[in-house]
Scaffold this motif. Structure first.
Motif, short mmCIF file in Angstrom:
data_model
loop_
_atom_site.label_atom_id
_atom_site.label_comp_id
_atom_site.label_asym_id
_atom_site.label_seq_id
_atom_site.Cartn_x
_atom_site.Cartn_y
_atom_site.Cartn_z
N ASP A 29 22.77 69.42 -14.08
CA ASP A 29 22.37 70.04 -15.35
C ASP A 29 21.78 68.94 -16.22
O ASP A 29 22.31 67.82 -16.24
CB ASP A 29 23.56 70.70 -16.05
CG ASP A 29 23.12 71.66 -17.15
OD1 ASP A 29 22.58 71.18 -18.18
OD2 ASP A 29 23.30 72.88 -17.00
N VAL A 34 27.09 69.79 -20.83
CA VAL A 34 27.42 70.80 -19.82
C VAL A 34 28.11 70.14 -18.63
O VAL A 34 29.13 70.61 -18.12
CB VAL A 34 26.16 71.56 -19.37
CG1 VAL A 34 26.49 72.49 -18.20
CG2 VAL A 34 25.58 72.36 -20.52
N ASP A 75 21.91 74.19 -12.92
CA ASP A 75 21.10 74.93 -13.88
C ASP A 75 19.73 75.14 -13.24
O ASP A 75 19.38 74.48 -12.26
CB ASP A 75 20.97 74.13 -15.17
CG ASP A 75 20.34 74.93 -16.31
OD1 ASP A 75 20.18 76.15 -16.16
OD2 ASP A 75 20.00 74.31 -17.33
N LEU A 106 24.34 78.07 -12.72
CA LEU A 106 25.02 78.15 -14.01
C LEU A 106 23.93 78.22 -15.06
O LEU A 106 23.17 77.27 -15.25
CB LEU A 106 25.90 76.91 -14.20
CG LEU A 106 26.80 76.85 -15.44
CD1 LEU A 106 27.80 77.99 -15.44
CD2 LEU A 106 27.52 75.50 -15.49
N MET A 108 22.04 80.38 -18.79
CA MET A 108 22.09 81.26 -19.96
C MET A 108 21.14 82.45 -19.80
O MET A 108 21.15 83.38 -20.60
CB MET A 108 21.69 80.49 -21.22
CG MET A 108 22.73 79.48 -21.69
SD MET A 108 24.18 80.24 -22.45
CE MET A 108 23.47 80.79 -24.02
N ASN A 128 27.13 83.05 -15.79
CA ASN A 128 26.53 82.96 -17.11
C ASN A 128 27.36 82.01 -17.97
O ASN A 128 28.60 82.09 -17.97
CB ASN A 128 26.46 84.35 -17.75
CG ASN A 128 25.61 84.38 -19.00
OD1 ASN A 128 25.91 83.72 -19.99
ND2 ASN A 128 24.55 85.16 -18.98
N LYS A 129 26.70 81.12 -18.69
CA LYS A 129 27.41 80.14 -19.50
C LYS A 129 28.18 80.79 -20.66
O LYS A 129 29.03 80.14 -21.28
CB LYS A 129 26.43 79.10 -20.05
CG LYS A 129 25.84 78.19 -18.97
CD LYS A 129 24.84 77.20 -19.54
CE LYS A 129 24.24 76.32 -18.45
NZ LYS A 129 23.23 75.37 -18.96
#
Length: 232
Positions: A29, A34, A75, A106, A108, A128-129
């Protein structure tokens, strides 16, 4: 293909041998907070061990070259090897290689067709974060056991689509993915055909097949989808 991606596809074999019964994970990420949060979350899980962290796909490629792992947690909005701000193409190449780790995204992002598209390319889990911290641990354990796992928010997003995407109805072939990427970059079908030395009819068929598998009906939806995953 850049050297980093080429190594991930299997030409380098001197990886660190896995010497543990724990689920070994690599975390990728571009946000330090994160990665730190994931590290904090997993540090007390007795059956999970983080064996490496990366801030972009170049670092991830190097880690996968040298560290055996079971799962990559990544991500999809981080810098890519080709300079784009997405890692989808790289993750797809990882998933097409073999032997390969499983991948948990991972993110949003909550666009339903885009999330379904991640499953189509072979991603095993989406978290989902916005979900609870334990959602990631649940995903790791499920994916390590060979199951596909969606966190609650990811599942709700995918199920909200009308019509709902058919998850894993069909994975894009290497040629379909190639045509898809060239088309959303602005190349016309006849130019793609000339570049790939295929007939225009074949290119059109592969484009339609890719759209069907991704649950997309029009070119505008195709472009919108590509923008969502950072390809256009």
């Amino acid at each position: 293909m850049p050297g980093e991606a080429r190594r991930v596809l299997g030409t380098t074999v001197d990886k660190t041998t896995k010497m543990t019964n724990k689920i070994c994970v690599v975390v990728a990420d571009d946000h330090h907070c994160v990665r730190a949060g994931v590290r904090y979350l997993l540090q007390n899980s007795p059956n999970i061990e983080i064996v490496g962290e990366a801030a972009d796909t170049v670092g991830l490629a190097e880690l996968l070259d040298t560290h055996a792992c079971d799962i990559v947690i990544s991500d999809i909005g981080m810098p890519g090897i080709d300079g784009a701000s997405n890692s989808v193409s790289f993750l797809r190449r990882v998933l097409r290689g073999g032997p390969r780790p499983r991948v948990i995204v991972l993110t949003m992002i909550h666009h339903p067709h885009m999330l379904a598209g991640l499953l189509h390319i072979g991603v095993s889990g989406i978290v989902n974060k916005r979900d609870t911290a334990t959602a990631l641990i649940d995903a790791i354990e499920a994916v390590a056991a060979g199951r596909v796992h969606l966190s609650e928010q990811a599942r709700i997003a995918i199920e909200s689509a009308e019509p709902a995407p058919q998850l894993r109805a069909g994975v894009l072939s290497a040629r379909e993915w190639e045509v898809f990427q060239l088309y959303v970059q602005g190349m016309a079908v006849n130019r793609i055909a000339a570049r790939l030395q295929r007939s225009g009819k074949t290119i059109s068929t592969q484009k339609r097949s890719a759209m069907r598998k991704l649950g997309l009906e029009t070119d505008s939806e195709l472009i919108d989808y590509a923008q969502q995953i950072g390809l256009a």
